[in-house]
Scaffold this active site. Structure first.
Site, PDB file in Angstrom:
ATOM      1  N   LYS A   1      93.595  53.285  67.997  1.00 52.27           N
ATOM      2  CA  LYS A   1      93.329  52.871  69.370  1.00 52.27           C
ATOM      3  C   LYS A   1      94.328  53.556  70.313  1.00 52.27           C
ATOM      4  O   LYS A   1      93.963  54.045  71.381  1.00 52.27           O
ATOM      5  CB  LYS A   1      93.412  51.343  69.495  1.00 52.27           C
ATOM      6  CG  LYS A   1      92.210  50.655  68.850  1.00 52.27           C
ATOM      7  CD  LYS A   1      92.367  49.158  68.715  1.00 52.27           C
ATOM      8  CE  LYS A   1      91.193  48.590  67.903  1.00 52.27           C
ATOM      9  NZ  LYS A   1      91.273  47.158  67.664  1.00 52.27           N
TER      10      LYS A   1
ATOM     11  N   GLN B   1      95.549  42.620  68.410  1.00 55.90           N
ATOM     12  CA  GLN B   1      94.861  43.024  67.182  1.00 55.90           C
ATOM     13  C   GLN B   1      94.652  41.814  66.260  1.00 55.90           C
ATOM     14  O   GLN B   1      95.594  41.093  65.954  1.00 55.90           O
ATOM     15  CB  GLN B   1      95.677  44.120  66.466  1.00 55.90           C
ATOM     16  CG  GLN B   1      95.024  44.670  65.226  1.00 55.90           C
ATOM     17  CD  GLN B   1      93.695  45.381  65.507  1.00 55.90           C
ATOM     18  OE1 GLN B   1      93.574  46.145  66.474  1.00 55.90           O
ATOM     19  NE2 GLN B   1      92.687  45.129  64.692  1.00 55.90           N
TER      20      GLN B   1
ATOM     21  N   ASP C   1      88.721  43.552  74.868  1.00 60.03           N
ATOM     22  CA  ASP C   1      87.966  43.347  73.618  1.00 60.03           C
ATOM     23  C   ASP C   1      86.680  42.555  73.873  1.00 60.03           C
ATOM     24  O   ASP C   1      85.787  42.518  73.028  1.00 60.03           O
ATOM     25  CB  ASP C   1      88.825  42.575  72.595  1.00 60.03           C
ATOM     26  CG  ASP C   1      89.404  43.490  71.524  1.00 60.03           C
ATOM     27  OD1 ASP C   1      88.829  44.575  71.297  1.00 60.03           O
ATOM     28  OD2 ASP C   1      90.429  43.117  70.928  1.00 60.03           O
TER      29      ASP C   1
END
Ligand code: NDP
Length: 280
Positions: free
Chosen positions: A52, A96, A119
């Site tokens: 990422k 995460q 997200d």
């Protein structure tokens, strides 16, 4: 023979488009900054986080790294998120997952400012998606829509079966397909006569997490098959939820694993980072 949908190539095109858009924003003095938080050092999470950050670097997004020890308390994590929520120069926040067992993931997701929820997991983002309002869309399902559209696969009016009903893949996927005017069925572990259900699909999206579970007898001839699974087979080799060898000869298009849905997830995260400054 089926068309193999090349997620790697499509994601690269998207990243190049985003790079141009990020450069144009920079010229207007708009900087994009993503804060990436990892708690503990789960090896798979470390790889995802690294990829990422690499993606951010490629398109010109600044990424701030917060690598917290495994024993970080929930309160410490929530305080950091609160601090990042208040920082005007942070446009997106990514935590995460999975988090260590002593931290309540739902609480953490809810703590992120929905304006920075790149997200797309915050209940406000999920709610907005369901009622068709602007908001961040979960990256993997958003990536699958791009794969279909950029492969010129028509969605409207098609029978779509989504296999799996998780909050991060199955459910948002079904909502997005509905938004694209497909007729959508969601199947799961309690579905009866599963093969009969999946065989109805013009577009079958498998997100079950079971190596090579979807064999030819689950698939209608000519269907489009999207494989979300990331699993290891009995030899430890990466594989999807779909048994590519048996399904590929009878379907019209299929995504491989690796190189199908996987690369799209990061591309769509980067897209959401750009959205985060556009939404202001
Ligand atoms: P979950 O484990 O959260 O959900 C799996 C779903 O599959 C559940 O809804 C479950 O049903 C259903 N299921 C399980 N077994 C069966 C079965 N035998 N028959 C029918 N349905 C079944 O997984 P995720 O949605 O998080 O992930 C799915 C897969 O996608 C995993 O392999 C994961 O690694 C991968 N993934 C890949 C991503 C990418 O970027 N390519 C991103 C995210 C995930 P029930 O609800 O009834 O238990």
């Amino acid at each position: 023979m089926a068309m193999t949908i090349d997620g790697k190539a499509i994601s690269q095109r998207i990243k190049d488009e985003l790079k141009e858009q990020a450069a144009a924003l920079k010229k207007q003095g708009i900087k994009i900054t993503l804060a990436v938080i990892q708690v503990g050092n789960d090896p798979a999470s470390t790889v995802y986080v690294r990829n990422k950050k690499k993606g951010c670097e490629y398109i010109g997004i600044e990424s701030l790294s917060y690598e917290l020890p495994e024993e970080t308390t929930q309160q410490e994590l929530l305080s950091l998120i609160g601090e990042l929520n208040r920082k005007e120069d942070v446009s997106g926040i990514l935590v995460q997952l999975p988090l260590p067992a002593h931290i309540d993931e739902d609480k953490v997701i809810r703590a992120i400012d929905p304006k920075k929820d790149v997200d797309g997991f915050h209940p406000q983002s999920v709610g907005a998606l369901c009622i068709g309002q602007p908001g961040f869309v979960s990256c993997t399902p958003a990536g699958i829509i791009q794969l279909l559209k950029r492969s010129s696969i028509e969605i409207a009016g098609k029978e779509c079966v989504v296999l799996g009903r998780s909050n991060i893949v199955g459910k948002p996927m079904a909502v997005l397909m509905l938004r694209e005017n497909a007729t959508v069925t969601i199947a799961h572990s309690r579905t009866r006569d599963l093969k009969e259900v999946t065989k109805r699909a013009d577009i079958l999206i498998a997100a079950v997490g079971k190596p090579k579970m979807i064999t030819a007898d689950y698939v209608k001839e000519g269907a489009v098959v999207i494989d979300v699974g990331i699993n290891r087979d009995e030899n430890g080799k990466l594989c999807g939820d779909v048994d590519f060898e048996s399904v590929e000869p009878l379907c019209s298009a299929i995504t491989p694993v690796p190189g199908g849905v996987g690369p799209m997830t990061i591309a769509m995260l980067l897209n959401n980072c750009l959205e985060s400054v556009r939404m202001d």
